[in-house]
Each structure stands twice: as structure tokens, then as C-alpha cells.
Design an enzyme around this catalytic site. Structure first.
Site, PDB file in Angstrom:
ATOM      1  N   CYS A  59       0.924  -1.029  -0.028  1.00  0.00           N
ATOM      2  CA  CYS A  59       0.135  -0.113  -0.001  1.00  0.00           C
ATOM      3  C   CYS A  59       0.843   1.492   0.127  1.00  0.00           C
ATOM      4  O   CYS A  59       1.396   1.560   1.412  1.00  0.00           O
ATOM      5  CB  CYS A  59      -0.800  -0.035   1.467  1.00  0.00           C
ATOM      6  N   CYS A  76      -0.358   4.046   2.274  1.00  0.00           N
ATOM      7  CA  CYS A  76      -0.203   3.797   3.979  1.00  0.00           C
ATOM      8  C   CYS A  76       1.196   3.835   4.099  1.00  0.00           C
ATOM      9  O   CYS A  76       1.326   4.205   4.607  1.00  0.00           O
ATOM     10  CB  CYS A  76      -0.383   2.393   3.970  1.00  0.00           C
ATOM     11  N   ASP A  77       1.988   3.610   3.356  1.00  0.00           N
ATOM     12  CA  ASP A  77       4.088   3.160   3.650  1.00  0.00           C
ATOM     13  C   ASP A  77       4.207   4.309   2.604  1.00  0.00           C
ATOM     14  O   ASP A  77       5.808   4.616   3.377  1.00  0.00           O
ATOM     15  CB  ASP A  77       4.411   2.380   3.886  1.00  0.00           C
TER      16      ASP A  77
END
Ligand code: NAP
Length: 312
Positions: free
Chosen positions: A132, A135-136
Site C-alpha cells: 500500500c 499507507c507507507d
């Protein structure tokens, strides 16, 4: 016992649906086969869910969602649904443990990113390996990252990663991308983007954090090890080789597209009284914020359906 609403799956979509339906005083059951939370339960930091600050973790966000659902009286059970009969007025779900009946069903079974399937991948997930970018990406500020895959997701996410990483290299198993031409054109123009063609990753290595990987040229068979820059100590590998929506149970029963459930904007499937919410449906952004929105909409529509189809 005939429930008003049965929700399959206790990820963000299912829990949001549970919150809305139990607040509407509908008799609600949430059925989950594993632990609560779905994909987000394995995410260390949820920085992109509105209101989520101070290093909120996936598990803590889910714990609060569960608490909220419990507060409003939704019932939760642990069971795996094995077969469904959805066409009647009363829907029947057969679980490994019990049989359940409801007036409406909300399918919130989620999806899982497909892994590369190489040694070291599992151990290094969240330690350099990610599925992701939204997300990261921020964890890889000024580092080097590799993106596996050649589809729309891989190329779009790689472009997103160029805003953070020093260098982004797409590792693709063929010598041309699958992604839409318009997306490809932008990628080829981006100076931070690099391409490693005809290549697969055969092993990911590192002691607690990703430190090197072995790549193989699928045409020549040649293998080489790529190490993290000494100053960096690590690098990122983002995997976008497709997703597996958890919809097998509904094959041939509910209309789907590439394994994802088709719904309208009200989360209605082709079967009256059956709704889908979250990552398992056809949509353009699969995130907690869109999953919870889907869940809320599905629950409100389930209530409307019950009011219209059942006498008090
Ligand atoms: P996808 O289109 O199925 O692409 C998966 C990519 O991963 C392909 O390039 C494939 O290689 C590669 N791959 C598959 N298994 C692999 C493995 N084991 N090892 C290495 N590489 C592997 O998946 P997606 O990109 O997630 O897209 C899914 C759907 O969502 C598509 O319909 C896509 O159009 C849509 N989508 C659209 C947008 C947009 O329109 N903006 C954005 C994201 C997704 P091959 O090419 O060799 O098969």
C-alpha cells in the site's frame, strides 16, 4: 432467529455497516471468520484516515470501531460462511458452526493483495515490503524503492511513490507494461522512474529489515543480488501484482467483474436485499475511508429495503 441485517466481515466496511444498522435499532449480526479488522489490522500506522493522528495504529483504530459497534448492540460471532441462499425474502447463510437467517445481507468480505510468493516476503512485510503506497510511502522519504508489477496499480502507485522516494524502479516480468497507455506515458516522462524489464524478484533478504533482494532476468535466467545503499541501510519493495477479492462464495450467484462484486452507488447488488461494501466491490479507491463510507451507505439502504419489503 431472523436478523434484520447480517454483515459478513468485520473489517472497516463491516464494522461501519454494523454501527449504522445497530444505531438504527436493526437487529444486527456480524460474522467474521478470522480476527477483526481485515487488512488494516496488519497496518502499523494509519495516517490517512481523517481524524487518525498521534500514530494511530490499524489495530487501535479497529479496537475502537469494535467497541463502538458493541456499544450499540450489534452481535458478533466467529464463523466461516460456507454457502448462501440469497434469492428468497429470507436469506440463509450456512456457516461452519451454525446456520443464520436474515432479511438483508451486507457482504463486506474485503480483498487481499496478491503476494509475489518468494522467500522472505512474509517475514519482511512491514519491514521494507509493502502492499500500500498510500499507507507507507512516507516511510521511504529519500530512500530507493522498487515496485513490482506492470498494471495500472503498479504504475500509478510507482508515480505516487516518486513524490517521496529518491528513485523508483518498476520491476516487471515482461518487457512492456500492462497499464493504460495514458498512465504509461506519464511514467516514462517522470525522471525519477526507472524500469527493470523481464525481471522477477526471487528472494527478499534482511535481518529484521529489508537489506537486499535477488532478482532474476526471466529471458537469460541470470540472477543478481541488489543491496541497499550503504548509507540508507534499507530500501522499499512495493508489490502490486493484483488483488484477490474474497468473493468466491458468491461466484455465479452475484454479478461480478473480474471477481469484484458489482454494486450501484447505494451498494445494492443485483439481488434485492443483498448489498456489498468495501474492498470486495468494483471501485477506484480501496481505503479505510471508502470502506467505512460504503458500510454506512449499505446499512442505510438495508434499513430502507426492510421498511419497504417487510411489515412491522
Ligand atoms: P492487474 O491489471 O491484474 O496487473 C497486475 C500486474 O502484475 C501485471 O502487470 C502482471 O504482469 C503482474 N503480475 C501478476 N502476477 C505477478 C507475479 N506473480 N509476479 C510478478 N508480476 C506479476 O492488476 P492491477 O494493476 O491491480 O489492476 C486491477 C484492475 O484495476 C485492472 O482492471 C485495472 O485496470 C484497474 N485499475 C485501474 C486504475 C485506473 O484506471 N486508474 C488504477 C488501478 C487499477 P503481466 O502484465 O505480465 O500479466
Amino acid at each position: 432467529m431472523i436478523y434484520d441485517v447480517i454483515i459478513i466481515g468485520a473489517g472497516p466496511a463491516g464494522l461501519a455497516a454494523g454501527l449504522y444498522s445497530s444505531r438504527a435499532r436493526l437487529n444486527t449480526l456480524i460474522i467474521e471468520k478470522d480476527g477483526d479488522g481485515g487488512q488494516i489490522a496488519t497496518t502499523d500506522e494509519v495516517a490517512n484516515y481523517p481524524g487518525s493522528i498521534e500514530n494511530a495504529s490499524g489495530p487501535s483504530l479497529i479496537a475502537r470501531m469494535v467497541e463502538q459497534v458493541n456499544e450499540f448492540g450489534a452481535k458478533k460471532v466467529n464463523d466461516e460462511i460456507k454457502s448462501v441462499e440469497l434469492n428468497g425474502d429470507i436469506k440463509v447463510l450456512k456457516g461452519a458452526k451454525e446456520e443464520y437467517q436474515a432479511k438483508t445481507v451486507i457482504i463486506a468480505t474485503g480483498a487481499t493483495p496478491k503476494p509475489i510468493g518468494c522467500p522472505g516476503e512474509k517475514e519482511l512485510t512491514g519491514r521494507g515490503v509493502s502492499y500500500c503506497a498510500t499507507c507507507d510511502a512516507a516511510f521511504f522519504e529519500d530512500l530507493e524503492v522498487f515496485v513490482v508489477g506492470g498494471g495500472d496499480s503498479a504504475v500509478e502507485e510507482a508515480m505516487y511513490l516518486t513524490k517521496f522516494a529518491r528513485k523508483v524502479t518498476i520491476v516487471h516480468r515482461r518487457d512492456e507494461l500492462r497499464a493504460a497507455k495514458s498512465i504509461q506515458e506519464k511514467a516514462f516522462k517522470n525522471e525519477k522512474m526507472n524500469f527493470m524489464w523481464d525481471t522477477t524478484i526471487t528472494e527478499l533478504k534482511g535481518d529484521g529489515i529489508l537489506e537486499s533482494m535477488i532478482v532474476k532476468n526471466v529471458k537469460t535466467g541470470e540472477e543478481k543480488e541488489i543491496f541497499a545503499d550503504e548509507d540508507d541501510g534499507t530500501f522499499g519493495v512495493f508489490v502490486f501484482v493484483g488483488y484477490n477479492p474474497a468473493t468466491k462464495l458468491f461466484d455465479g450467484i452475484i454479478d461480478m467483474e473480474d471477481g469484484y462484486i458489482k454494486t450501484d452507488a447505494d451498494m445494492k447488488t443485483n439481488i434485492p436485499g443483498v448489498f456489498a461494501a468495501g474492498d470486495n466491490r468494483v471501485k477506484s479507491l480501496r481505503q479505510v475511508v471508502t470502506a467505512t463510507a460504503d458500510g454506512a451507505i449499505a446499512a442505510v439502504q438495508a434499513e430502507k429495503y426492510i421498511n419497504e419489503h417487510f411489515e412491522d
